[in-house]
Design a protein around this motif. Structure first.
Motif, PDB file in Angstrom:
ATOM      1  N   LEU A  20       0.773  -1.048   0.133  1.00 20.77           N
ATOM      2  CA  LEU A  20       0.152   0.028   0.021  1.00 20.77           C
ATOM      3  C   LEU A  20       0.958   1.231   0.070  1.00 20.77           C
ATOM      4  O   LEU A  20       1.879   1.325   0.746  1.00 20.77           O
ATOM      5  CB  LEU A  20      -0.939   0.059   1.105  1.00 20.77           C
ATOM      6  CG  LEU A  20      -1.772   1.049   1.308  1.00 20.77           C
ATOM      7  CD1 LEU A  20      -2.953   0.999   0.296  1.00 20.77           C
ATOM      8  CD2 LEU A  20      -2.252   1.260   2.820  1.00 20.77           C
ATOM      9  N   ARG A  35      -7.572   3.383   7.469  1.00 18.12           N
ATOM     10  CA  ARG A  35      -7.832   2.247   7.916  1.00 18.12           C
ATOM     11  C   ARG A  35      -8.138   1.120   7.150  1.00 18.12           C
ATOM     12  O   ARG A  35      -7.930  -0.127   7.273  1.00 18.12           O
ATOM     13  CB  ARG A  35      -8.162   2.148   9.334  1.00 18.12           C
ATOM     14  CG  ARG A  35      -7.424   2.720  10.271  1.00 18.12           C
ATOM     15  CD  ARG A  35      -8.030   2.856  11.742  1.00 18.12           C
ATOM     16  NE  ARG A  35      -8.654   1.608  12.310  1.00 18.12           N
ATOM     17  CZ  ARG A  35      -8.037   1.044  13.106  1.00 18.12           C
ATOM     18  NH1 ARG A  35      -6.833   1.107  13.547  1.00 18.12           N
ATOM     19  NH2 ARG A  35      -8.773  -0.049  13.509  1.00 18.12           N
ATOM     20  N   VAL A  38      -6.003   0.001   4.453  1.00 13.61           N
ATOM     21  CA  VAL A  38      -5.068  -0.953   4.868  1.00 13.61           C
ATOM     22  C   VAL A  38      -5.598  -2.305   5.370  1.00 13.61           C
ATOM     23  O   VAL A  38      -4.939  -3.432   4.716  1.00 13.61           O
ATOM     24  CB  VAL A  38      -4.161  -0.332   6.349  1.00 13.61           C
ATOM     25  CG1 VAL A  38      -3.185  -1.229   6.898  1.00 13.61           C
ATOM     26  CG2 VAL A  38      -3.689   0.948   5.900  1.00 13.61           C
ATOM     27  N   VAL A  80       3.125   0.656   3.317  1.00 16.50           N
ATOM     28  CA  VAL A  80       3.160  -0.841   3.822  1.00 16.50           C
ATOM     29  C   VAL A  80       3.896  -1.713   2.904  1.00 16.50           C
ATOM     30  O   VAL A  80       3.383  -1.770   1.831  1.00 16.50           O
ATOM     31  CB  VAL A  80       1.605  -1.249   4.239  1.00 16.50           C
ATOM     32  CG1 VAL A  80       1.891  -2.861   4.890  1.00 16.50           C
ATOM     33  CG2 VAL A  80       0.900  -0.363   5.242  1.00 16.50           C
ATOM     34  N   GLY A  91       5.762  -0.513   7.977  1.00 14.63           N
ATOM     35  CA  GLY A  91       4.983   0.569   7.921  1.00 14.63           C
ATOM     36  C   GLY A  91       5.321   1.627   8.054  1.00 14.63           C
ATOM     37  O   GLY A  91       6.309   1.846   9.028  1.00 14.63           O
TER      38      GLY A  91
END
Length: 157
Positions: A20, A35, A38, A80, A91
């Protein structure tokens, strides 16, 4: 396991595969959306144990929220990466704000009525390593999680 906060270790060892890489406005209202991104990306990776994904999500959520709340910047970038050959998930949360590069010690004693202030304690408790460093255009906070250290034994009979 508790991580020590450092200020110079690399965020992503060579050979990592980016899972990511997303930049967004540094507004607290953006935290649930990132979030969610992710979470979805980590669930797509069969090689990431669920416990590691949960820890990564908790750590990233805290770092993103801290960046939005305290950095006074306009953008936050979340990266990430998975380094499969050595079993590490990394991360990085980068912001373009002028905030402090010195991470405060996690608070250990809190009033039961106080909201917040537990973020760095969560990060240091869950991450195998974490730290911060100044960049050319702001600062970044990073962490690493070992994939195999979080295996939860199956206790079903």
């Amino acid at each position: 396991m508790t991580a020590a906060l450092a200020t110079s270790a690399p965020a992503e060892p060579p050979g990592g595969r980016t899972l990511l890489d997303r930049e967004f406005r540094a507004v607290l209202a953006q935290v649930p959306a990132i979030r969610s991104d992710v979470r979805a990306r980590l669930r797509e990776e069969a090689s990431i144990p669920a416990a590691t994904a949960d820890d990564a999500l908790a750590v990233l959520g805290e770092l993103i929220a801290n960046s939005c709340l305290h950095a006074a910047g306009s953008t936050v970038r979340v990266l990430v990466a998975l380094i499969e050959d050595i079993g590490i998930l990394t991360g990085v949360v980068h912001d373009d704000g002028p905030g402090s590069i010195t991470l405060p010690c996690p608070r250990t004693r809190q009033s039961p009525d106080r909201e917040g202030g537990f973020g760095l304690g969560i990060v240091t408790a869950l991450a195998d390593t974490c730290g911060a460093r100044r960049t050319r255009h702001g600062k970044e906070v990073y962490f690493a999680l070992h994939l195999n250290d979080r295996a939860v034994p199956d206790t079903r009979a």
